[in-house]
Scaffold this motif. Structure first.
Motif, mmCIF file in Angstrom:
data_model
loop_
_atom_site.group_PDB
_atom_site.id
_atom_site.type_symbol
_atom_site.label_atom_id
_atom_site.label_comp_id
_atom_site.label_asym_id
_atom_site.label_seq_id
_atom_site.Cartn_x
_atom_site.Cartn_y
_atom_site.Cartn_z
ATOM 1 N N HIS A 188 0.836 -1.195 0.000
ATOM 2 C CA HIS A 188 0.000 0.000 0.000
ATOM 3 C C HIS A 188 0.875 1.250 0.000
ATOM 4 O O HIS A 188 1.877 1.319 0.720
ATOM 5 C CB HIS A 188 -0.920 0.010 1.218
ATOM 6 C CG HIS A 188 -2.095 -0.897 1.088
ATOM 7 N ND1 HIS A 188 -2.045 -2.222 1.451
ATOM 8 C CD2 HIS A 188 -3.356 -0.676 0.605
ATOM 9 C CE1 HIS A 188 -3.232 -2.778 1.224
ATOM 10 N NE2 HIS A 188 -4.032 -1.878 0.705
ATOM 11 N N ILE A 189 0.484 2.232 -0.797
ATOM 12 C CA ILE A 189 1.228 3.495 -0.854
ATOM 13 C C ILE A 189 0.822 4.370 0.338
ATOM 14 O O ILE A 189 1.653 4.723 1.169
ATOM 15 C CB ILE A 189 0.947 4.224 -2.184
ATOM 16 C CG1 ILE A 189 1.385 3.365 -3.370
ATOM 17 C CG2 ILE A 189 1.663 5.571 -2.200
ATOM 18 C CD1 ILE A 189 0.970 3.927 -4.717
ATOM 19 N N LEU A 190 -0.443 4.732 0.396
ATOM 20 C CA LEU A 190 -0.954 5.425 1.580
ATOM 21 C C LEU A 190 -1.045 4.395 2.692
ATOM 22 O O LEU A 190 -1.726 3.375 2.540
ATOM 23 C CB LEU A 190 -2.334 6.019 1.297
ATOM 24 C CG LEU A 190 -3.025 6.740 2.462
ATOM 25 C CD1 LEU A 190 -2.224 7.950 2.905
ATOM 26 C CD2 LEU A 190 -4.444 7.130 2.067
ATOM 27 N N ASP A 202 -8.207 0.109 -3.241
ATOM 28 C CA ASP A 202 -7.940 0.758 -4.529
ATOM 29 C C ASP A 202 -6.587 0.308 -5.081
ATOM 30 O O ASP A 202 -5.552 0.572 -4.473
ATOM 31 C CB ASP A 202 -7.938 2.278 -4.336
ATOM 32 C CG ASP A 202 -7.770 3.040 -5.646
ATOM 33 O OD1 ASP A 202 -7.631 2.400 -6.714
ATOM 34 O OD2 ASP A 202 -7.755 4.279 -5.591
ATOM 35 N N PRO A 203 -6.541 -0.360 -6.239
ATOM 36 C CA PRO A 203 -5.252 -0.797 -6.784
ATOM 37 C C PRO A 203 -4.317 0.347 -7.140
ATOM 38 O O PRO A 203 -3.107 0.145 -7.220
ATOM 39 C CB PRO A 203 -5.650 -1.600 -8.035
ATOM 40 C CG PRO A 203 -7.037 -1.158 -8.356
ATOM 41 C CD PRO A 203 -7.681 -0.807 -7.059
ATOM 42 N N ASN A 225 8.717 10.566 -6.070
ATOM 43 C CA ASN A 225 8.106 11.843 -6.423
ATOM 44 C C ASN A 225 7.060 11.633 -7.509
ATOM 45 O O ASN A 225 6.800 10.502 -7.930
ATOM 46 C CB ASN A 225 9.172 12.867 -6.832
ATOM 47 C CG ASN A 225 9.949 12.455 -8.080
ATOM 48 O OD1 ASN A 225 9.483 11.646 -8.892
ATOM 49 N ND2 ASN A 225 11.140 13.020 -8.251
ATOM 50 N N ASP A 226 6.456 12.724 -7.979
ATOM 51 C CA ASP A 226 5.368 12.607 -8.947
ATOM 52 C C ASP A 226 5.821 12.046 -10.284
ATOM 53 O O ASP A 226 4.996 11.588 -11.078
ATOM 54 C CB ASP A 226 4.711 13.972 -9.156
ATOM 55 C CG ASP A 226 3.837 14.387 -7.976
ATOM 56 O OD1 ASP A 226 3.546 13.513 -7.128
ATOM 57 O OD2 ASP A 226 3.459 15.562 -7.899
ATOM 58 N N GLU A 256 -2.627 10.285 -12.263
ATOM 59 C CA GLU A 256 -3.028 11.342 -11.329
ATOM 60 C C GLU A 256 -3.413 10.788 -9.963
ATOM 61 O O GLU A 256 -2.994 11.322 -8.935
ATOM 62 C CB GLU A 256 -4.199 12.137 -11.919
ATOM 63 C CG GLU A 256 -4.678 13.269 -10.998
ATOM 64 C CD GLU A 256 -5.817 14.054 -11.596
ATOM 65 O OE1 GLU A 256 -6.385 14.908 -10.891
ATOM 66 O OE2 GLU A 256 -6.166 13.811 -12.775
ATOM 67 N N ARG A 257 -4.239 9.735 -9.932
ATOM 68 C CA ARG A 257 -4.683 9.222 -8.635
ATOM 69 C C ARG A 257 -3.521 8.638 -7.853
ATOM 70 O O ARG A 257 -3.409 8.848 -6.635
ATOM 71 C CB ARG A 257 -5.791 8.186 -8.818
ATOM 72 C CG ARG A 257 -6.552 7.923 -7.529
ATOM 73 C CD ARG A 257 -7.945 7.377 -7.749
ATOM 74 N NE ARG A 257 -7.931 5.938 -7.960
ATOM 75 C CZ ARG A 257 -8.324 5.351 -9.072
ATOM 76 N NH1 ARG A 257 -8.730 6.088 -10.097
ATOM 77 N NH2 ARG A 257 -8.318 4.035 -9.189
ATOM 78 N N MET A 258 -2.630 7.923 -8.527
ATOM 79 C CA MET A 258 -1.472 7.381 -7.827
ATOM 80 C C MET A 258 -0.559 8.496 -7.328
ATOM 81 O O MET A 258 0.024 8.394 -6.244
ATOM 82 C CB MET A 258 -0.687 6.420 -8.719
ATOM 83 C CG MET A 258 0.491 5.765 -7.996
ATOM 84 S SD MET A 258 1.300 4.471 -8.949
ATOM 85 C CE MET A 258 0.086 3.158 -8.801
ATOM 86 N N ARG A 259 -0.444 9.571 -8.089
ATOM 87 C CA ARG A 259 0.380 10.702 -7.628
ATOM 88 C C ARG A 259 -0.167 11.263 -6.318
ATOM 89 O O ARG A 259 0.595 11.680 -5.439
ATOM 90 C CB ARG A 259 0.446 11.797 -8.695
ATOM 91 C CG ARG A 259 1.285 11.437 -9.904
ATOM 92 C CD ARG A 259 1.671 12.674 -10.706
ATOM 93 N NE ARG A 259 0.504 13.352 -11.249
ATOM 94 C CZ ARG A 259 -0.036 13.110 -12.433
ATOM 95 N NH1 ARG A 259 0.478 12.156 -13.211
ATOM 96 N NH2 ARG A 259 -1.080 13.793 -12.859
ATOM 97 N N GLN A 260 -1.490 11.270 -6.187
ATOM 98 C CA GLN A 260 -2.088 11.749 -4.937
ATOM 99 C C GLN A 260 -1.713 10.836 -3.774
ATOM 100 O O GLN A 260 -1.399 11.309 -2.672
ATOM 101 C CB GLN A 260 -3.609 11.821 -5.088
ATOM 102 C CG GLN A 260 -4.074 12.879 -6.078
ATOM 103 C CD GLN A 260 -5.572 12.841 -6.319
ATOM 104 O OE1 GLN A 260 -6.287 11.999 -5.783
ATOM 105 N NE2 GLN A 260 -6.060 13.756 -7.138
#
Length: 273
Positions: A188-190, A202-203, A225-226, A256-260
């Motif tokens: 998981h990122i977040l 969320d994948p 980073n982005d 975009e969503r992954m960057r968030q």
């Protein structure tokens, strides 16, 4: 007024920072310095639902003390600075069985003498939160069994979550391109403790990483980073960089969503302000 029962102050070598509002102003402390009256469950009164930064502070430090001592937190205690403390009645009501029901009370002759956070609260605020703790919190939730299974699978990087994450990256580590499934984890990122249930499933909130990178990423020692470029914490010494490898960019640029999610991961570990 004399105490109805004898409840001594337990010495705890745990530092509790003074609570301040987000604007920097001081208010009454959730772990009171001035009022040490004992409470019965039926005498706890407080308006509202207990959602806010003051209650969040109380929950966070209740969990901190519990993990530092390994015991239910005494209602009365002496802090790191030798100050006598007790728990605010409103905060007790919010976390207790008649409020959000995220903590259990211990009683003596009907008076609250100690408080223990439940797994659901540990999962949200624990610095030591384990997979086992998070799974127990899921099982104690009011979700239907199929939803519980989805979340449990996602927490251990399996099931639909893993399948979806892996397929987005051609069943390879997003950095090294390793395709040995046994050592590639859906991370998981977040962080789990900061994510909603929808975000946990969320994948786009997942990266397939080999075990070493997964551990470093999960500990906040590397981040992206982005543009998908890996950055490394100064805590990782130069002579330890070999464990990370030479390739330090995601195989494709994040959407975009992954960057968030990546930005939220950086904020979590203090790398973006």
């Amino acid at each position: 007024m004399a105490d109805p029962i004898e409840v001594p102050f337990t010495r705890l070598d745990v530092e509790i920072p003074d609570y301040k509002k987000s604007d920097g102003t001081k208010v009454s402390q959730p772990f009171s310095i001035a009022n040490h009256e004992l409470f019965r469950r039926d005498t706890l009164k407080s308006a509202g639902e207990g959602d806010g930064e003051r209650t969040d502070y109380f929950k966070h430090h209740l969990v901190r003390i519990f993990e530092a001592t390994g015991e239910p937190v005494p209602y009365r205690f002496i802090d790191h600075h030798g100050r006598k403390r007790s728990m605010d009645g409103g905060c007790l009501k919010f976390v207790g069985p008649d409020g959000q029901n995220v903590a259990e009370f211990e009683y003596e002759n009907g008076y609250i003498i100690a408080v223990a956070p439940k797994p659901a609260l540990l999962a949200l605020y624990s610095d030591l939160s384990s997979v086992a703790t998070d799974i127990e919190a899921i099982l104690q939730s009011e979700l239907i069994p199929t939803e519980q299974k989805q979340l449990i699978d996602a927490r251990i990087g399996q099931g639909k979550f893993r399948t979806s994450v892996m397929s987005r990256w051609e069943n390879r580590c997003a950095v090294t391109s390793c395709d040995l499934a046994a050592i590639v984890r859906a991370s998981h990122i977040l962080p789990w403790r900061k994510a909603s249930n929808a975000q946990r499933l969320d994948p786009e909130n997942g990266l397939p990483l080999v075990a070493t990178l997964d551990a470093l990423f999960d500990a906040g020692l590397v981040w992206f980073n982005d543009r998908g470029e890996m950055l490394i914490s100064q805590s990782v010494l130069d002579n330890q960089h070999d464990v990370i490898g030479k390739k330090r960019t995601l195989a494709r640029q994040p959407g975009e969503r992954m960057r968030q999610y990546l930005a939220a991961h950086r904020r979590t570990y203090g790398f973006e302000h």
